[in-house]
Scaffold this motif. Structure first.
Motif, mmCIF file in Angstrom:
data_model
loop_
_atom_site.group_PDB
_atom_site.id
_atom_site.type_symbol
_atom_site.label_atom_id
_atom_site.label_comp_id
_atom_site.label_asym_id
_atom_site.label_seq_id
_atom_site.Cartn_x
_atom_site.Cartn_y
_atom_site.Cartn_z
ATOM 1 N N ARG A 25 12.311 -8.400 10.025
ATOM 2 C CA ARG A 25 12.587 -7.437 8.945
ATOM 3 C C ARG A 25 13.515 -8.045 7.904
ATOM 4 O O ARG A 25 13.293 -7.895 6.703
ATOM 5 N N ALA A 26 14.553 -8.733 8.369
ATOM 6 C CA ALA A 26 15.494 -9.364 7.445
ATOM 7 C C ALA A 26 14.806 -10.469 6.652
ATOM 8 O O ALA A 26 15.019 -10.604 5.435
ATOM 9 N N THR A 27 13.973 -11.249 7.323
ATOM 10 C CA THR A 27 13.252 -12.325 6.637
ATOM 11 C C THR A 27 12.356 -11.763 5.537
ATOM 12 O O THR A 27 12.312 -12.288 4.426
ATOM 13 N N ALA A 28 11.651 -10.688 5.838
ATOM 14 C CA ALA A 28 10.770 -10.073 4.842
ATOM 15 C C ALA A 28 11.578 -9.567 3.648
ATOM 16 O O ALA A 28 11.180 -9.766 2.488
ATOM 17 N N ALA A 29 12.700 -8.926 3.904
ATOM 18 C CA ALA A 29 13.543 -8.419 2.814
ATOM 19 C C ALA A 29 14.133 -9.573 2.000
ATOM 20 O O ALA A 29 14.182 -9.506 0.766
ATOM 21 N N LEU A 30 14.556 -10.637 2.674
ATOM 22 C CA LEU A 30 15.107 -11.792 1.969
ATOM 23 C C LEU A 30 14.033 -12.465 1.113
ATOM 24 O O LEU A 30 14.298 -12.867 -0.028
ATOM 25 N N ARG A 31 12.826 -12.593 1.647
ATOM 26 C CA ARG A 31 11.737 -13.216 0.874
ATOM 27 C C ARG A 31 11.377 -12.368 -0.344
ATOM 28 O O ARG A 31 11.097 -12.894 -1.418
ATOM 29 N N LEU A 32 11.368 -11.044 -0.161
ATOM 30 C CA LEU A 32 11.109 -10.151 -1.290
ATOM 31 C C LEU A 32 12.182 -10.355 -2.359
ATOM 32 O O LEU A 32 11.860 -10.514 -3.545
ATOM 33 N N CYS A 33 13.430 -10.381 -1.951
ATOM 34 C CA CYS A 33 14.519 -10.570 -2.910
ATOM 35 C C CYS A 33 14.437 -11.926 -3.594
ATOM 36 O O CYS A 33 14.699 -12.044 -4.792
ATOM 37 N N GLU A 34 14.062 -12.943 -2.826
ATOM 38 C CA GLU A 34 13.937 -14.280 -3.417
ATOM 39 C C GLU A 34 12.913 -14.255 -4.554
ATOM 40 O O GLU A 34 13.167 -14.766 -5.648
ATOM 41 N N LYS A 35 11.756 -13.630 -4.316
ATOM 42 C CA LYS A 35 10.727 -13.527 -5.354
ATOM 43 C C LYS A 35 11.237 -12.705 -6.543
ATOM 44 O O LYS A 35 11.051 -13.086 -7.705
ATOM 45 N N LEU A 36 11.899 -11.602 -6.231
ATOM 46 C CA LEU A 36 12.387 -10.731 -7.308
ATOM 47 C C LEU A 36 13.476 -11.417 -8.133
ATOM 48 O O LEU A 36 13.543 -11.237 -9.353
ATOM 49 N N TYR A 37 14.327 -12.205 -7.480
ATOM 50 C CA TYR A 37 15.363 -12.927 -8.238
ATOM 51 C C TYR A 37 14.769 -14.049 -9.086
ATOM 52 O O TYR A 37 15.274 -14.336 -10.169
ATOM 53 N N TYR A 38 13.698 -14.678 -8.632
ATOM 54 C CA TYR A 38 12.985 -15.628 -9.497
ATOM 55 C C TYR A 38 12.473 -14.895 -10.734
ATOM 56 O O TYR A 38 12.622 -15.366 -11.863
ATOM 57 N N ASP A 39 11.863 -13.733 -10.506
ATOM 58 C CA ASP A 39 11.361 -12.927 -11.617
ATOM 59 C C ASP A 39 12.501 -12.466 -12.524
ATOM 60 O O ASP A 39 12.344 -12.398 -13.746
ATOM 61 N N MET A 40 13.645 -12.147 -11.908
ATOM 62 C CA MET A 40 14.796 -11.705 -12.686
ATOM 63 C C MET A 40 15.307 -12.829 -13.582
ATOM 64 O O MET A 40 15.704 -12.599 -14.731
ATOM 65 N N GLU A 41 15.315 -14.038 -13.047
ATOM 66 C CA GLU A 41 15.713 -15.200 -13.850
ATOM 67 C C GLU A 41 14.840 -15.282 -15.101
ATOM 68 O O GLU A 41 15.336 -15.489 -16.212
ATOM 69 N N LEU A 42 13.536 -15.114 -14.910
ATOM 70 C CA LEU A 42 12.597 -15.150 -16.035
ATOM 71 C C LEU A 42 12.810 -13.978 -16.983
ATOM 72 O O LEU A 42 12.695 -14.130 -18.201
ATOM 73 N N ALA A 43 13.120 -12.809 -16.440
ATOM 74 C CA ALA A 43 13.360 -11.634 -17.283
ATOM 75 C C ALA A 43 14.592 -11.844 -18.164
ATOM 76 O O ALA A 43 14.560 -11.556 -19.371
ATOM 77 N N PHE A 44 15.676 -12.336 -17.576
ATOM 78 C CA PHE A 44 16.870 -12.603 -18.382
ATOM 79 C C PHE A 44 16.616 -13.715 -19.400
ATOM 80 O O PHE A 44 17.087 -13.642 -20.539
ATOM 81 N N ALA A 45 15.874 -14.746 -18.997
ATOM 82 C CA ALA A 45 15.544 -15.820 -19.948
ATOM 83 C C ALA A 45 14.697 -15.259 -21.087
ATOM 84 O O ALA A 45 14.893 -15.620 -22.259
ATOM 85 N N GLY A 46 13.774 -14.375 -20.755
ATOM 86 C CA GLY A 46 12.968 -13.718 -21.784
ATOM 87 C C GLY A 46 13.816 -12.848 -22.694
ATOM 88 O O GLY A 46 13.609 -12.818 -23.917
#
Length: 187
Positions: A100-121
């Motif tokens: 469960r923790a791994t799944a949540a961490l992987r989700l956050c990892e993807k979302l933070y990559y997307d967040m990096e792109l959102a802030f860069a945008g």
């Protein structure tokens, strides 16, 4: 009065005058912009806004346009650091995260990559003076961090300390970025 005593007195008076005018250690434009942002959006934490924007090398003397870009840049940096934190948590040997923790961490990892792109945008759109798109991208970053913390809640888990800290910071800087960019849309 001797030279050193006079110099101390002059320095103390200058410091007092700066304090009375609200300029001691705080760039007036940062303080004014954060004040306007917090007055226009009650979610903006004025102290956080001033403190965090003043840490950036591009803040002194920047106008609201420059400070919106600074806030977006700070968001990019925080999101990138969060990705590093998440990768370290996923690679942890002691104790290894459960499924469960791994799944949540992987989700956050993807979302933070997307967040990096959102802030860069948000930075790029604001830099191009396309304020509405910049504001939307900063708001998207806010939504992404909330999805990350929501993933832990759905799994019945508390986010680990680095994730909780980075997430709280990301929400605040996204709100600041959105509010300052909004000032550019409706002066």
């Amino acid at each position: 009065m001797s030279g050193p005593s006079r110099a101390l007195l002059v320095g103390a008076l200058a410091s007092l005058l700066a304090t009375l005018h609200g300029l001691s250690g705080v760039d007036a434009t940062v303080a004014e912009t954060c004040s306007a942002a917090s007055n226009s959006d009650r979610r903006v934490n004025y102290d956080f806004c001033v403190s965090e924007l003043n840490k950036h090398r591009d803040s002194p003397g920047a106008d609201a346009w420059g400070l919106a870009k600074v806030a977006a840049n700070v968001g990019v940096n925080n999101a990138g650091a969060a990705v590093n934190d998440l990768e370290a948590l996923l690679a942890a040997k002691q104790p290894p995260p459960d499924a469960r923790a791994t799944a949540a961490l992987r989700l956050c990892e993807k979302l933070y990559y997307d967040m990096e792109l959102a802030f860069a945008g948000a930075y790029d759109e604001t830099n191009a003076r396309n304020y509405t798109a910049g504001k939307q991208m900063a708001a998207d970053a806010d939504s992404l961090v909330r999805r990350c913390t929501g993933g832990f809640a759905e799994a019945g888990l508390q986010p680990p300390e680095p994730v909780a800290r980075r997430s709280a910071y990301a929400v605040q800087i996204a709100i600041v970025c959105t509010a300052i960019t909004n000032l550019l849309i409706s002066p």
